[in-house]
Design an enzyme around this catalytic site. Sequence first.
Site, PDB file in Angstrom:
ATOM      1  N   GLU A   1     -15.461   3.241  -1.292  1.00 13.64           N
ATOM      2  CA  GLU A   1     -16.241   1.955  -0.932  1.00 13.64           C
ATOM      3  C   GLU A   1     -17.235   2.217  -0.029  1.00 13.64           C
ATOM      4  OE1 GLU A   1     -11.940   1.364  -0.401  1.00 13.64           O
ATOM      5  OE2 GLU A   1     -12.133  -0.925  -0.600  1.00 13.64           O
TER       6      GLU A   1
ATOM      7  N   HIS B   1     -10.242  -5.501  -3.203  1.00 13.69           N
ATOM      8  CA  HIS B   1     -10.489  -4.283  -3.607  1.00 13.69           C
ATOM      9  C   HIS B   1     -11.706  -4.160  -4.618  1.00 13.69           C
ATOM     10  CE1 HIS B   1      -5.750  -3.238  -2.834  1.00 13.69           C
ATOM     11  NE2 HIS B   1      -6.548  -2.973  -1.741  1.00 13.69           N
TER      12      HIS B   1
ATOM     13  N   ARG C   1     -18.281  -4.086   5.353  1.00  9.47           N
ATOM     14  CA  ARG C   1     -17.313  -4.669   4.481  1.00  9.47           C
ATOM     15  C   ARG C   1     -16.643  -6.052   4.983  1.00  9.47           C
ATOM     16  NH1 ARG C   1     -11.104  -3.409   4.268  1.00  9.47           N
ATOM     17  NH2 ARG C   1     -10.739  -4.260   2.240  1.00  9.47           N
TER      18      ARG C   1
ATOM     19  N   ASN D   1     -16.522  -0.763   8.587  1.00  8.19           N
ATOM     20  CA  ASN D   1     -15.338  -1.615   7.874  1.00  8.19           C
ATOM     21  C   ASN D   1     -14.949  -2.166   9.309  1.00  8.19           C
ATOM     22  OD1 ASN D   1     -13.299  -2.814   7.070  1.00  8.19           O
ATOM     23  ND2 ASN D   1     -12.681  -1.112   5.888  1.00  8.19           N
TER      24      ASN D   1
ATOM     25  N   LYS E   1     -14.199   1.319  11.488  1.00 13.21           N
ATOM     26  CA  LYS E   1     -14.341   2.488  10.747  1.00 13.21           C
ATOM     27  C   LYS E   1     -15.939   2.709  10.151  1.00 13.21           C
ATOM     28  CE  LYS E   1     -11.397   4.153   7.004  1.00 13.21           C
ATOM     29  NZ  LYS E   1     -10.630   3.532   5.845  1.00 13.21           N
TER      30      LYS E   1
ATOM     31  N   GLY F   1      -2.173  -1.141  -0.029  1.00 19.86           N
ATOM     32  CA  GLY F   1      -2.466  -2.128  -0.701  1.00 19.86           C
ATOM     33  C   GLY F   1      -2.609  -1.861  -2.094  1.00 19.86           C
TER      34      GLY F   1
ATOM     35  N   ARG G   1       4.061  -5.327   1.023  1.00 15.59           N
ATOM     36  CA  ARG G   1       4.134  -6.745   0.209  1.00 15.59           C
ATOM     37  C   ARG G   1       5.014  -6.776  -1.151  1.00 15.59           C
ATOM     38  NH1 ARG G   1      -2.085  -5.816   0.578  1.00 15.59           N
ATOM     39  NH2 ARG G   1      -2.358  -6.203   2.422  1.00 15.59           N
TER      40      ARG G   1
HETATM   41  P1  AMP Z   1      -4.365   4.075   1.027  1.00 17.14           P
HETATM   42  O1  AMP Z   1      -3.902   2.571   1.450  1.00 17.14           O
HETATM   43  O2  AMP Z   1      -5.318   3.971   0.008  1.00 17.14           O
HETATM   44  O3  AMP Z   1      -4.775   4.918   2.415  1.00 17.14           O
HETATM   45  O4  AMP Z   1      -3.141   4.769   0.505  1.00 17.14           O
HETATM   46  C1  AMP Z   1      -1.768   4.998   1.263  1.00 17.14           C
HETATM   47  C2  AMP Z   1      -0.735   5.500   0.583  1.00 17.14           C
HETATM   48  O5  AMP Z   1      -1.427   6.574  -0.247  1.00 17.14           O
HETATM   49  C3  AMP Z   1       0.512   5.817   1.018  1.00 17.14           C
HETATM   50  O6  AMP Z   1       1.699   5.150   0.295  1.00 17.14           O
HETATM   51  C4  AMP Z   1       0.606   7.184   1.089  1.00 17.14           C
HETATM   52  O7  AMP Z   1       1.916   7.597   0.971  1.00 17.14           O
HETATM   53  C5  AMP Z   1      -0.131   7.673  -0.211  1.00 17.14           C
HETATM   54  N1  AMP Z   1      -0.656   8.866  -0.004  1.00 17.14           N
HETATM   55  C6  AMP Z   1      -1.659   9.493   0.831  1.00 17.14           C
HETATM   56  N2  AMP Z   1      -1.821  10.783   0.867  1.00 17.14           N
HETATM   57  C7  AMP Z   1      -0.709  11.407  -0.138  1.00 17.14           C
HETATM   58  C8  AMP Z   1      -0.265  12.399  -0.734  1.00 17.14           C
HETATM   59  N3  AMP Z   1      -0.997  13.708  -0.339  1.00 17.14           N
HETATM   60  N4  AMP Z   1       0.512  12.552  -1.432  1.00 17.14           N
HETATM   61  C9  AMP Z   1       1.218  11.300  -1.883  1.00 17.14           C
HETATM   62  N5  AMP Z   1       0.984  10.131  -1.439  1.00 17.14           N
HETATM   63  C10 AMP Z   1      -0.117  10.012  -0.724  1.00 17.14           C
END
Ligand code: AMP
Length: 397
Positions: free
Chosen positions: A383, A178, A89, A8, A15, A210, A239
């Site tokens: 993913e 997504h 990706r 990615n 990544k 997102g 956003r």
């Molecule tokens: P992502 O874009 O899928 O990596 O998700 C990021 C979001 O997931 C952020 O708003 C984080 O606060 C939330 N998140 C990640 N780990 C945790 C956790 N252990 N508890 C609550 N929220 C989390």
Amino acid sequence: MNKILSVNAGSSSLKFQLLSMPSERVIVEGIVERIGNADAIYTVKLNGNKERTTLSIKNHSEAVQLVLNDLIKRQIVASLDEIKGVGHRVVHGGEKFKESTIITPEVIKQIEEVSFLAPLHNPGAITGIKAFQEALPNVVHVAVFDTAFHQTMEPEAYMYAVPYEWYEKYGVRKYGFHGTSHQYVSMKAAELMGKPYEESKIITVHLGNGASLAAIKNGKCIDTSMGMTPLEGIPMGTRSGTIDPAIIEFICTKENKTVQQVLEDLNKRSGYLGISGLSNDSRDLEDAAAEGHYRSNLALDIQYKRIADYIGSYYVYLGGADAIVFTAGIGENNARCREVVCDRISALGVKIDYDLNNRVRGVVTELSTPDSKIRVFLIPTNEELMIARDTMRLAKL
Ligand code: AMP
């Protein structure tokens, strides 16, 4: 056994995961960040250990060389010939790409042609593809598009009610994003229910920084909440999600800003961050809300209401639902979010086990009680695995 790289690439990051297929085991994963800087960061995760190195990396080609040399140095591969395919990706495939595809010079040209739809994302992916092709010229490279899974939507779902020429001349329509995640977790949900994917009705809720939802009928996406860009839909970390478009001109006039500046506000200073004034991270907002911070609580409530709105409308559009799936950072980890959303859709007969919901994070779990009319699942998204699977399939390995 084949080793497949799942990649990615962004404008300044790369990544990767190296997977052993078909066992689908992750051998090693890592990320190069701040590419183009003297203090770029290379993080690698192997056997549960994370290692971080700061070093100068001029461009994506150097980042790719760094990663591949490191795989050899650590004896993860004896030679690069062990890597049988690379899956990349790509955020936007426009209407051209309805499924993953083997990358040829023509495909790169076509990805470049739709890059105007994702100017912040597609160029990084193309740079990544070219850098890996240079380093691994003899293996199959596959492009996996975030938009592809949503290409099954009917015109009534993807067209905006705007002058039709905008669509004909510029491709103005809903594309959705997504897609790889929505497809992966919906397939997994069907598998968990023991139902053929082709005979299932599933609503997927991908909640990360997102966030988007999708309505999936008989294995095909029929609607999704993100639009021509990832700005549409529910409010996210930074956003706004959907707003009255007239607000843009109104704020331009009031604050003497350009359209680009207001769009920057909508993309980077709205959502959780804009309403709370505190953070774009759901953990910070949950903590602040628990201590009585009104605007953090409001930011969460606005989002939870909008998630429930979409689930209600997708339930109707699907003609019922077998399952609702929560996934991504918030969906997998934030128990309160899942609880509040499920309470808000209780009119659909949704019931979850609150204790269980509170206990679990990041593991496949059925959260609904046996008397729930719709089954509710927590399914961690993957993913990278979908990309590796498509690479295996198309490379005929
Ligand atoms: P992502 O874009 O899928 O990596 O998700 C990021 C979001 O997931 C952020 O708003 C984080 O606060 C939330 N998140 C990640 N780990 C945790 C956790 N252990 N508890 C609550 N929220 C989390």
